[in-house]
Write an enzyme that holds these catalytic residues in place. Structure first.
Site, PDB file in Angstrom:
ATOM      1  N   GLN A  34       0.722  -0.994   0.371  1.00  0.00           N
ATOM      2  CA  GLN A  34       0.416   0.162  -0.009  1.00  0.00           C
ATOM      3  C   GLN A  34       1.400   1.129  -0.184  1.00  0.00           C
ATOM      4  O   GLN A  34       1.644   1.441   0.556  1.00  0.00           O
ATOM      5  CB  GLN A  34      -0.983   0.375   1.469  1.00  0.00           C
ATOM      6  CG  GLN A  34      -1.794   1.325   1.815  1.00  0.00           C
ATOM      7  CD  GLN A  34      -3.138   0.867   2.657  1.00  0.00           C
ATOM      8  OE1 GLN A  34      -4.214   0.128   1.545  1.00  0.00           O
ATOM      9  NE2 GLN A  34      -3.062   0.969   3.609  1.00  0.00           N
TER      10      GLN A  34
ATOM     11  N   ASN B  81      -2.838   4.439  -2.584  1.00  0.00           N
ATOM     12  CA  ASN B  81      -3.507   5.163  -1.183  1.00  0.00           C
ATOM     13  C   ASN B  81      -3.559   6.883  -1.845  1.00  0.00           C
ATOM     14  O   ASN B  81      -4.948   7.404  -0.972  1.00  0.00           O
ATOM     15  CB  ASN B  81      -3.506   4.873  -0.507  1.00  0.00           C
ATOM     16  CG  ASN B  81      -4.677   3.846   0.303  1.00  0.00           C
ATOM     17  OD1 ASN B  81      -5.484   2.983   0.183  1.00  0.00           O
ATOM     18  ND2 ASN B  81      -4.354   3.413   2.333  1.00  0.00           N
TER      19      ASN B  81
ATOM     20  N   ASP C 127       4.705  -2.263   4.544  1.00  0.00           N
ATOM     21  CA  ASP C 127       5.238  -1.219   3.878  1.00  0.00           C
ATOM     22  C   ASP C 127       5.418  -0.160   2.485  1.00  0.00           C
ATOM     23  O   ASP C 127       6.567  -0.568   2.381  1.00  0.00           O
ATOM     24  CB  ASP C 127       5.366  -0.722   5.072  1.00  0.00           C
ATOM     25  CG  ASP C 127       4.746  -1.013   6.460  1.00  0.00           C
ATOM     26  OD1 ASP C 127       3.160  -1.136   6.181  1.00  0.00           O
ATOM     27  OD2 ASP C 127       5.257  -0.898   8.035  1.00  0.00           O
ATOM     28  N   ASP C 128       5.085   0.818   2.451  1.00  0.00           N
ATOM     29  CA  ASP C 128       6.151   1.597   1.126  1.00  0.00           C
ATOM     30  C   ASP C 128       6.916   2.110   1.433  1.00  0.00           C
ATOM     31  O   ASP C 128       7.738   3.092   1.092  1.00  0.00           O
ATOM     32  CB  ASP C 128       4.795   2.145   0.651  1.00  0.00           C
ATOM     33  CG  ASP C 128       4.487   3.038   1.410  1.00  0.00           C
ATOM     34  OD1 ASP C 128       4.469   3.248   2.450  1.00  0.00           O
ATOM     35  OD2 ASP C 128       3.770   4.400   0.995  1.00  0.00           O
ATOM     36  N   ASP C 129       7.630   1.806   3.020  1.00  0.00           N
ATOM     37  CA  ASP C 129       9.020   2.445   3.212  1.00  0.00           C
ATOM     38  C   ASP C 129       9.890   1.653   4.030  1.00  0.00           C
ATOM     39  O   ASP C 129      10.656   2.183   4.474  1.00  0.00           O
ATOM     40  CB  ASP C 129       8.663   3.566   4.416  1.00  0.00           C
ATOM     41  CG  ASP C 129       8.438   3.213   6.044  1.00  0.00           C
ATOM     42  OD1 ASP C 129       7.830   2.412   5.417  1.00  0.00           O
ATOM     43  OD2 ASP C 129       7.748   3.788   6.539  1.00  0.00           O
TER      44      ASP C 129
ATOM     45  N   ASP D 139      -3.252  -4.448  11.332  1.00  0.00           N
ATOM     46  CA  ASP D 139      -2.317  -4.877  11.409  1.00  0.00           C
ATOM     47  C   ASP D 139      -2.337  -5.746  13.153  1.00  0.00           C
ATOM     48  O   ASP D 139      -2.787  -7.224  12.865  1.00  0.00           O
ATOM     49  CB  ASP D 139      -1.060  -4.846  11.874  1.00  0.00           C
ATOM     50  CG  ASP D 139      -0.718  -3.251  12.091  1.00  0.00           C
ATOM     51  OD1 ASP D 139      -1.569  -3.371  12.796  1.00  0.00           O
ATOM     52  OD2 ASP D 139       0.658  -3.165  12.124  1.00  0.00           O
TER      53      ASP D 139
ATOM     54  N   ARG E  78      -2.613   2.110  19.518  1.00  0.00           N
ATOM     55  CA  ARG E  78      -2.734   1.174  19.654  1.00  0.00           C
ATOM     56  C   ARG E  78      -3.180   0.036  20.883  1.00  0.00           C
ATOM     57  O   ARG E  78      -3.587  -0.851  21.423  1.00  0.00           O
ATOM     58  CB  ARG E  78      -1.025   0.438  19.330  1.00  0.00           C
ATOM     59  CG  ARG E  78      -0.991   1.082  17.749  1.00  0.00           C
ATOM     60  CD  ARG E  78       0.192   0.506  16.803  1.00  0.00           C
ATOM     61  NE  ARG E  78       1.054  -0.655  16.686  1.00  0.00           N
ATOM     62  CZ  ARG E  78       0.363  -1.021  15.663  1.00  0.00           C
ATOM     63  NH1 ARG E  78      -0.434  -0.544  14.463  1.00  0.00           N
ATOM     64  NH2 ARG E  78       0.544  -3.035  14.737  1.00  0.00           N
TER      65      ARG E  78
END
Lengths: 330, 330
Positions: B70, B99, B149-151, B244, B292
């Protein structure tokens, strides 16, 4: 005649009733057959002794393990180790396989220095055999067996962690000493360790056996070991070696998985040099490794195939501090 | 009259035959019932989607995985990562969850710099939602999903090894980022990482979750995620967080085991600082950790219990050289 004729149907109905009930019985028999056939049988078929509970397990025996240690010509080391094991959590009982044929067991010394919370049973043997330790001892009350050589010391922490790992992999041999087999181009197998290149491509290594001289495994496998071909016992007795390789074959055949799960030990030591007997283990014999390669090939013939599978998994305890000053070498 | 009488048995026998067959049919129905009831149902019931094969799997799709990534506001990093993943073994397809609502996808740039062996599909989203990545995408053809994750950049070697581990633990989330929950005396749970003391006695640490921002899991769980209580989706959308954690609850409930298996990464890096957008991830928000913990407690209410289980197992590759010059920090 009419009367006679009219009686007939009565008998006919009797026969029908009989046939009816017999058919129902047959159907029910088929049902029973089908049911047993359809039960989750893979595991049951392959590892009967892992599912069966031959002895009623007392509560402690369920979350505990039995130490089986075979000893020969190292009674001084044995007593050191027995002292160490008195303090191991989850240890239910110690079974010492006494291979010093004709020699008196050190029970008096042991008892005179008691009390000892963990009971120790000495099993006096009549023949000094490698595979004496692989009997299905009646004193064994736990599902988990810890088998240790009489010259090897593993830290209590390593044992506690490995036991928790075994509880998650009860079908496999969970231990600290991995080994592998390698197939040569000629099709003959070689036995070895880190020095051999694993066939798997890419970086890293693989193992296909975990030695039972420092490992946890299910007591059911001791029962299974009694049902192996005579040739297996002959091979072990002829070489006084390879009982651990045979166990890995047995487990791999039973599970269809890699026979072992390697737990990286934080502290495992060989105490051999500490014995006053000056006796050094069988594995120092010049022919030791040759014998073990020989055994692998023999076992492949006996079992008509190579059941051993490779694994590249190494398990260690999450977040456990690995002391730099620890000697991790064996 | 005799004739009349003698007809009777005929009818009687007709009725008997009818009764006979109906009884047999009933017995057979009972059989069918019994059989289905007795089949090894634990797994089937609990994880239908792991057993079902919703799509016919092409051969490559069986030994391969699909990357789902994502992305939001980091298209420069995305392109770097997409380049990296073109070279990953066993990667079947990349699904980019776009997104950046209303923004054009970088498909032209991507295609102009081809050819690219691994197909990349951009899934344009209409709302910027955290849980967009947890859809059961029709393009998904493999049983194995790698979610990143995109990082985050993980070495090809770590991914190849973790995939081989997942194949041995397909019911669990196999990944590189472990987390845990802790129960406070008040009964309220706290979410955290290494800084929290694990309840388990003895040395070492424990984890009860493996984050899906760098993990392999079974595509069936994306199907399962669509069947969760509305309150779960509301919680994730309200916080734009905790998807998650929800997945770990789902997996733990399905398996009754620890939801995750932690694979120690040799090289995993956070590339966040490398983006020109200057955008920094959600987890920098002051309320991130508070949210969280809040989510853990909410999910316990929604699912009416705490399914998460602790594990202390850390898996690494046997014999893999751990370069000293590697940065192992994330």
């Amino acid at each position: 005649r009419y009367f006679h004729f009219c009686k007939l149907p009565g008998r006919v109905m009797g026969i029908r009733l009989l046939r009816f009930t017999s058919v129902v019985i047959i159907v029910l028999l088929l049902v029973a057959g089908a049911l047993t056939a359809l039960l989750p049988s893979i595991k049951d078929d392959k590892m009967p002794n892992l599912r069966r509970e031959p002895k009623a397990l007392s509560q402690p025996a369920l979350d505990a393990f039995t130490l089986i240690m075979q000893t020969y010509n190292r009674t001084d080391l044995l007593l050191k180790l027995l002292n160490h094991y008195q303090a191991i959590p989850h240890l239910h009982k110690v079974i010492v396989v006494w291979n010093n044929v004709g020699e008196k067991i050190p029970e008096d010394t042991w008892n005179s220095l008691g009390p000892h919370p963990v009971p120790v049973v000495f099993k006096v043997q009549t023949v000094n055999r490698m595979r004496n330790r692989l009997q299905n001892f009646p004193e064994l009350e736990t599902k988990a067996v810890l088998m240790m050589d009489d010259d090897t010391l593993v830290s209590a922490h390593d044992l506690a962690f490995a036991f928790s790992v075994w509880q998650q992999f009860p079908e496999q041999i969970v231990g600290f000493v991995p080994r592998k087999h390698i197939s040569t181009p000629s099709g003959v197998y070689t036995y070895g360790s880190f020095e051999l290149q694993s066939p798997g491509s890419g970086k890293g290594d693989q193992y296909s056996m975990v030695l039972i001289g420092a490992a946890f495994f299910h007591s059911g496998y001791l029962e299974d070991f009694q049902k192996q071909p005579e040739a297996v016992y002959a091979l072990i007795d002829e070489t006084q070696n390879c009982d651990d390789i045979a166990m890995n074959f047995l487990v791999a055949k039973n599970t269809g998985k890699s026979s072992g799960v390697f737990v990286k030990p934080v502290d495992i030591r060989n105490l051999e040099k500490d014995t006053n007997s000056g006796y050094s283990g069988m594995w120092h014999r010049a022919e030791h490794l040759l014998q073990r390669s020989y055994c692998v090939n023999k076992l492949v013939n006996i079992y008509d195939g190579m059941p051993l599978k490779y694994s590249n998994i190494m398990i260690s305890q999450f977040g456990f501090p690995n002391y730099a000053n620890h000697k991790n070498k064996m």
